[in-house]
Design a protein around this motif. Structure first.
Motif, mmCIF file in Angstrom:
data_model
loop_
_atom_site.group_PDB
_atom_site.id
_atom_site.type_symbol
_atom_site.label_atom_id
_atom_site.label_comp_id
_atom_site.label_asym_id
_atom_site.label_seq_id
_atom_site.Cartn_x
_atom_site.Cartn_y
_atom_site.Cartn_z
ATOM 1 N N SER A 280 0.829 -1.199 0.000
ATOM 2 C CA SER A 280 0.000 0.000 0.000
ATOM 3 C C SER A 280 0.869 1.257 0.000
ATOM 4 N N SER A 281 0.464 2.212 -0.813
ATOM 5 C CA SER A 281 1.149 3.510 -0.835
ATOM 6 C C SER A 281 0.458 4.509 0.077
ATOM 7 N N LEU A 282 -0.618 4.045 0.772
ATOM 8 C CA LEU A 282 -1.373 4.923 1.644
ATOM 9 C C LEU A 282 -0.698 5.032 3.012
ATOM 10 N N ILE B 237 -23.008 -8.880 -9.365
ATOM 11 C CA ILE B 237 -21.804 -9.139 -8.583
ATOM 12 C C ILE B 237 -20.822 -7.982 -8.717
ATOM 13 N N GLU B 238 -20.741 -7.425 -9.928
ATOM 14 C CA GLU B 238 -19.770 -6.356 -10.162
ATOM 15 C C GLU B 238 -20.003 -5.155 -9.255
ATOM 16 N N ASP B 239 -21.259 -4.921 -8.875
ATOM 17 C CA ASP B 239 -21.569 -3.748 -8.070
ATOM 18 C C ASP B 239 -21.424 -3.996 -6.579
ATOM 19 N N THR B 240 -21.606 -5.242 -6.124
ATOM 20 C CA THR B 240 -21.792 -5.437 -4.688
ATOM 21 C C THR B 240 -20.841 -6.407 -4.011
ATOM 22 N N SER B 241 -20.103 -7.253 -4.734
ATOM 23 C CA SER B 241 -19.281 -8.240 -4.049
ATOM 24 C C SER B 241 -17.982 -7.634 -3.543
ATOM 25 N N MET B 242 -17.300 -8.371 -2.736
ATOM 26 C CA MET B 242 -16.143 -7.834 -2.032
ATOM 27 C C MET B 242 -14.940 -7.594 -2.934
ATOM 28 N N PHE B 243 -14.645 -8.517 -3.828
ATOM 29 C CA PHE B 243 -13.482 -8.325 -4.689
ATOM 30 C C PHE B 243 -13.590 -7.036 -5.507
ATOM 31 N N PRO B 244 -14.719 -6.800 -6.182
ATOM 32 C CA PRO B 244 -14.833 -5.524 -6.888
ATOM 33 C C PRO B 244 -14.713 -4.322 -5.958
ATOM 34 N N HIS B 245 -15.223 -4.458 -4.728
ATOM 35 C CA HIS B 245 -15.100 -3.358 -3.771
ATOM 36 C C HIS B 245 -13.626 -3.065 -3.460
ATOM 37 N N PRO C 290 -6.890 0.168 -6.923
ATOM 38 C CA PRO C 290 -6.612 -0.642 -8.124
ATOM 39 C C PRO C 290 -5.324 -1.438 -8.031
ATOM 40 N N GLU C 291 -4.401 -1.025 -7.152
ATOM 41 C CA GLU C 291 -3.149 -1.767 -7.010
ATOM 42 C C GLU C 291 -3.370 -3.170 -6.454
ATOM 43 N N LEU C 292 -4.585 -3.422 -5.918
ATOM 44 C CA LEU C 292 -4.911 -4.750 -5.393
ATOM 45 C C LEU C 292 -5.287 -5.736 -6.492
#
Length: 512
Positions: A342-344, A424-432, A438-440
């Motif tokens: 993480s760069s945060l 799924i794209e809107d609500t699942s954990m991986f997309p979140h 985006p580095e994840l």
């Protein structure tokens, strides 16, 4: 009022919508997957839109492994107490002790009467409830020769008791008025009000009435569990408010009403762990301020030290991969795994952040325990003390075999459920997580690939079991497939924790 020191528990209050039976069951599965303790269902038999509460409870118990289930609350006027006692005890035995009994005196009397039940006054309903509880408890006591209760509303005239429940089932009474509260203190194991009918400012008076009645009946007030049906909230201070209810009014079980999967996920993965941490810290602080007693132990001191460490910002520690391998095979190249840096700004690791990060480790520990159980089953098959078909059945019931192990059982059940309402794209954990940083993305892509690889390894275990079931006496292929599964799971779980504990603590499991 005060904290009674009762163990905390958290659950859901779900609508038994007959038009969406699969969705209701999925919400209960999500309740378990999100780390919550309890799923409850309202019981209105005269309501044509609702499933039968106890039939729904039985279905949910059959689909879950740790979740406790009850009605919230059972409509006693339409459920004869002896038969109700038998239903509850039977489900408790079938589920190995995962049933409690929420119980009410009745309401909506016109609907009850239309369904063939009695119409009762308030006083009659209270008297009937007391008689019903006598019969229920006597029916559960299989040391008796017969159940005999001669009441004005219910009677048992020598019927044989039993079966006894698998554990001491608690009776939680839905009480509002002063006389119902007194009855709860006299004979109840818990008080189960709803925020809509008993607002927070009324909890102190209700608890005081229960305490007075309990003491008059020779009982300790702390013997009566304090539960609360609460409304869902997006307030950032919700966890602090719930913890305050525990520390001020003794509320120890919070049941969230509503059918929104995102709210259930957040309640289990974020709110409940935060409330536990806050209450544990305050209880430890209070205990430390009191003079030490002879009963103080080293374990208590260790727990207090742990809380001090948490308050100082100690990060969650991922479980290290011991590097021991049982199999010469591997489904992937560990050296090619990407790493997230993480760069945060570094986390401060507050209690809330620790709870979110620790949740992943806790569920993985459950999966590691299942691996040990799997080896025990295979040992029994090889020793000839268990039939291979029975072992296969037990393995198929495990969390890891249900493919719910990825990111704690949470992700799979959560994503499967919300696709019926959203995408799924809107609500699942991986997309979140991808959207949060985006580095994840490279790490998440790799984790998803490994999930598919582990699914293939699990299929190999199943094929090996089928071979043994079919009469092949050589268990070496079975042992080899289990060894490979243990290697891949051990490696994958450690990698997942190493990469995601910090992002989950920082970003949470879901948006909002």
């Amino acid at each position: 009022m005060t904290d009674y020191g009762q163990e905390l528990a958290f659950g859901t209050f779900l609508t038994p919508d007959a038009a969406r039976p699969d969705d209701v069951v999925e919400l209960a599965l999500l309740t378990e997957a999100a780390g919550l303790d309890l799923a409850t269902f309202q019981d209105h038999p005269y309501q044509s839109r609702f499933l039968d509460a106890w039939a729904l409870a039985a279905t949910v118990l059959a689909r879950t492994t740790t979740l406790r289930v009850t009605t919230n609350v059972t409509n006693l006027p339409l459920r004869p107490p002896f038969v109700l006692a038998k239903t509850v005890a039977s489900l408790d035995r079938l589920s190995r002790g995962r049933v409690e009994l929420g119980l009410g005196a009745g309401a909506f009397w016109e609907a009850i009467e239309a369904a063939g039940g009695p119409r009762r006054t308030g006083g009659e309903a209270r008297a009937a409830l007391a008689e019903g509880i006598d019969i229920i408890r006597a029916t559960w006591d299989d040391s008796r020769r017969a159940v005999r209760v001669e009441g004005r509303h219910y009677r048992a005239a020598g019927v044989h008791p039993g079966p006894a429940p698998a554990h001491p089932v608690e009776i939680w009474i839905g009480a509002v008025g002063p006389r119902m509260l007194a009855l709860t203190g006299q004979v109840g194991d818990g008080w189960l009000p709803s925020q809509a009918y008993v607002p927070p400012e009324a909890l102190a008076d209700g608890s005081a009435r229960i305490d007075d009645a309990a003491l008059a009946a020779g009982r300790e007030p702390a013997a009566v569990r304090r539960l609360y049906n609460v409304n869902p909230s997006t307030d950032p201070g919700w966890a602090e408010w719930l913890a305050e209810l525990t520390l001020t009014h003794g509320t120890s079980t919070f049941i969230m009403a509503g059918d929104d999967p995102r709210s259930i996920g957040r309640f289990g993965t974020e709110v409940a762990p935060a409330v536990r941490a806050l209450v544990e810290a305050e209880r430890s602080r209070t205990a430390a301020a009191e003079p030490p007693s002879a009963a103080a132990t080293a374990a208590t001191a260790a727990r207090a030290d742990e809380v001090v460490e948490v308050r100082r910002g100690r990060p969650v520690e991922p479980t290290a991969d011991p590097g021991v391998r049982r199999s010469g095979a591997t489904p992937w190249d560990e050296a090619s795994r990407p790493t997230y840096v993480s760069s945060l700004r570094p986390l401060t690791w507050t209690d809330h952040e620790r709870a979110s990060g620790q949740h992943l480790v806790d569920i993985h520990d459950h999966l590691r325990g299942e691996l040990a159980r799997l080896y025990d089953l295979i040992d029994q098959v090889e020793a000839g003390t268990m039939d291979a078909g029975r072992a296969r059945s037990l393995i198929n019931e495990m969390t890891l075999r249900q493919n719910d192990w990825a990111l704690g059982a949470y992700c799979q059940s959560y994503c499967r459920l919300v696709t019926t309402h959203h995408t799924i794209e809107d609500t699942s954990m991986f997309p979140h997580l991808r959207a949060s940083d985006p580095e994840l993305s490279p790490v998440i892509d790799r984790l998803e690939e490994e999930h598919h690889a582990i699914a293939r390894v699990l299929d190999d275990v199943d094929r090996a079991l089928v071979s043994v079931v079919s009469g092949v006496h050589d268990t070496a292929p079975l042992r080899a497939s289990v060894d490979l599964l243990a290697d891949t799971m051990t490696s994958h779980l450690s990698y997942e924790e190493r990469e995601l504990v910090e992002p989950l603590a920082r970003f949470g499991y879901t948006a909002g």
